[in-house]
Design a protein around this motif. Structure first.
Motif, mmCIF file in Angstrom:
data_model
loop_
_atom_site.group_PDB
_atom_site.id
_atom_site.type_symbol
_atom_site.label_atom_id
_atom_site.label_comp_id
_atom_site.label_asym_id
_atom_site.label_seq_id
_atom_site.Cartn_x
_atom_site.Cartn_y
_atom_site.Cartn_z
ATOM 1 N N ILE A 167 0.799 -1.213 -0.166
ATOM 2 C CA ILE A 167 -0.031 0.011 0.059
ATOM 3 C C ILE A 167 0.975 1.364 -0.076
ATOM 4 N N MET A 168 2.044 1.226 0.768
ATOM 5 C CA MET A 168 2.682 2.431 0.918
ATOM 6 C C MET A 168 3.489 2.658 -0.451
ATOM 7 N N ASP A 169 4.030 1.622 -1.171
ATOM 8 C CA ASP A 169 4.598 1.551 -2.309
ATOM 9 C C ASP A 169 3.804 2.252 -3.501
ATOM 10 N N LEU A 170 2.408 1.767 -3.574
ATOM 11 C CA LEU A 170 1.391 2.186 -4.320
ATOM 12 C C LEU A 170 1.224 3.526 -4.214
ATOM 13 N N LEU A 171 1.209 4.231 -2.902
ATOM 14 C CA LEU A 171 0.848 5.395 -2.592
ATOM 15 C C LEU A 171 2.107 6.428 -2.965
ATOM 16 N N GLU A 172 3.114 5.793 -2.918
ATOM 17 C CA GLU A 172 3.967 6.733 -3.074
ATOM 18 C C GLU A 172 4.246 6.730 -4.706
ATOM 19 N N HIS A 173 4.017 5.923 -5.498
ATOM 20 C CA HIS A 173 4.111 5.784 -6.933
ATOM 21 C C HIS A 173 2.849 6.946 -7.496
ATOM 22 N N ALA A 174 1.668 6.863 -6.650
ATOM 23 C CA ALA A 174 0.686 7.520 -7.063
ATOM 24 C C ALA A 174 0.791 9.060 -6.849
ATOM 25 N N THR A 175 1.594 9.380 -5.827
ATOM 26 C CA THR A 175 1.573 10.833 -5.734
ATOM 27 C C THR A 175 2.920 11.280 -5.725
ATOM 28 N N GLN A 176 3.482 10.960 -6.866
ATOM 29 C CA GLN A 176 4.798 11.520 -7.607
ATOM 30 C C GLN A 176 4.473 12.764 -8.295
ATOM 31 N N ARG A 177 5.268 13.496 -7.976
ATOM 32 C CA ARG A 177 5.179 15.276 -8.624
ATOM 33 C C ARG A 177 4.538 15.169 -9.752
ATOM 34 N N PRO A 178 4.733 14.296 -10.741
ATOM 35 C CA PRO A 178 4.036 14.649 -12.145
ATOM 36 C C PRO A 178 2.483 14.307 -12.039
ATOM 37 N N PHE A 179 2.297 13.959 -11.210
ATOM 38 C CA PHE A 179 0.819 13.440 -11.103
ATOM 39 C C PHE A 179 0.093 14.491 -10.027
ATOM 40 N N VAL A 180 0.487 15.274 -9.541
ATOM 41 C CA VAL A 180 0.122 16.296 -8.335
ATOM 42 C C VAL A 180 -0.386 17.703 -8.873
ATOM 43 N N HIS A 181 -1.163 18.191 -8.716
ATOM 44 C CA HIS A 181 -1.733 19.679 -8.623
ATOM 45 C C HIS A 181 -1.539 20.145 -7.223
ATOM 46 N N VAL A 182 -0.867 21.431 -7.058
ATOM 47 C CA VAL A 182 -1.144 21.982 -5.713
ATOM 48 C C VAL A 182 -2.090 23.238 -6.012
ATOM 49 N N HIS A 183 -3.007 23.180 -5.027
ATOM 50 C CA HIS A 183 -4.030 24.168 -5.184
ATOM 51 C C HIS A 183 -3.676 25.485 -3.906
#
Ligand code: OGA
Ligand code: MN
Length: 284
Positions: free
Chosen positions: A227-243
């Motif tokens: 779960i931690m590995d997958l969450l780390e993958h999912a939240t890499q900077r290229p997939f993230v928008h900062v509001h």
């Protein structure tokens, strides 16, 4: 209503006044925009509690989330409005040991709202009233992009796996353990497949987040590591928008297709937002 795409996903919406009850056509247009973009930013809105509730209700039945476990005094006219602030029911800033503060910290872990219950949350609509002088951004990660970017071998490894999501897992992680037996059992854990297909868009989604605490059929240790590995993958900077918040923003996200987290701010400054949330309605 006009859409202006954001990077790497999401859209800003203009030419819509959310204080007026949306027509069914407008509500469907908002849903279609959510399908495509995952989250929407509406700036410069003036919404009272009733108007925010009316907008949310036009999109589905409302969720009350953690207020099922710890109700207590509330500043708002509706149980269905979550008080996303560091302010107590009497209007004063919460002291460091107050439950509001640990709630704020818990919101700084990557999560999908109410994934610990069934039905889970579909849309969260967070409206900003007071913002701190620095920090306190909210970040969003796209779980569809995350799935698509998984290595094929990992896609094959996780296909068919199911995760257990528990409401107090993230609280326990933060040392917030003072819950009665009845509170600990108030929300039964929910089980969700790690890989899901959105019934509306057909896109695959990597459904992870901090409420996931176990993978069925794996040891706790291996399941949590996955779960931690997958969450780390999912939240890499290229997939993230900062509001970056302005007063009067309403930000709406799809909890079945994204995760989000708040960012640090100084808890001795006020930050006040209100959230209405719909429950997912699964097509028969
Ligand atoms: C929420 C949440 C994060 C923030 O309202 O569900 O997680 O930045 N908020 O306040
Ligand atoms: Mn949240």
């Amino acid at each position: 209503m006009k859409l202006h795409p954001l990077q790497p996903f999401g859209a800003q919406v203009s030419d819509i006044d959310l204080s007026l009850p949306p027509t069914p056509e407008q509500a469907r247009a908002v849903e279609r925009a959510m399908d495509e973009h995952g989250f929407l930013v509406f700036r410069g809105q003036t919404l009272d509690q009733h108007q925010q509730i009316a907008f949310a209700k036009s999109l589905g039945p409302l969720d009350v989330g953690l207020r099922k476990i710890r109700s207590g005094p509330h500043r708002f006219a509706y149980n269905e409005l979550a008080d996303i602030s560091n302010v107590k029911a009497d209007g004063a800033i919460a002291e460091r040991a107050h439950a509001k503060i640990v709630g704020n910290v818990a919101n700084q872990l990557w999560h999908s709202d109410s994934s610990f219950q069934n039905p889970r949350a579909k849309y969260s609509m967070l409206y900003s009233v007071v913002i701190p002088s620095q920090g306190g951004e909210t970040e969003f990660a796209d779980l569809r992009m995350a799935y698509d970017a998984l290595p094929e071998a990992l896609k094959a490894r996780i296909q068919g796996l199911k995760a257990v999501h528990y409401a107090l897992h993230s609280r326990f992680m933060l040392g917030d353990t003072g819950y009665t037996e009845a509170q600990q059992k108030a929300i039964e854990p929910a089980i969700w497949p790690l890989v899901q297909t959105d019934p509306r868009t057909g896109r695959k989604i990597l459904f992870v987040g901090i409420h996931a605490c176990e993978i069925i059929g794996m040891t706790l240790a291996e399941g949590r590591m996955l779960i931690m590995d997958l969450l780390e993958h999912a939240t890499q900077r290229p997939f993230v928008h900062v509001h970056r918040w302005q007063v009067g923003d309403l930000v709406m996200w799809d909890n079945t297709a994204t995760v989000h987290r708040g960012r640090w701010y100084d808890f001795s400054e006020r930050r006040e937002l209100r959230r209405a949330t719909t429950e997912e309605v699964v097509p028969a």
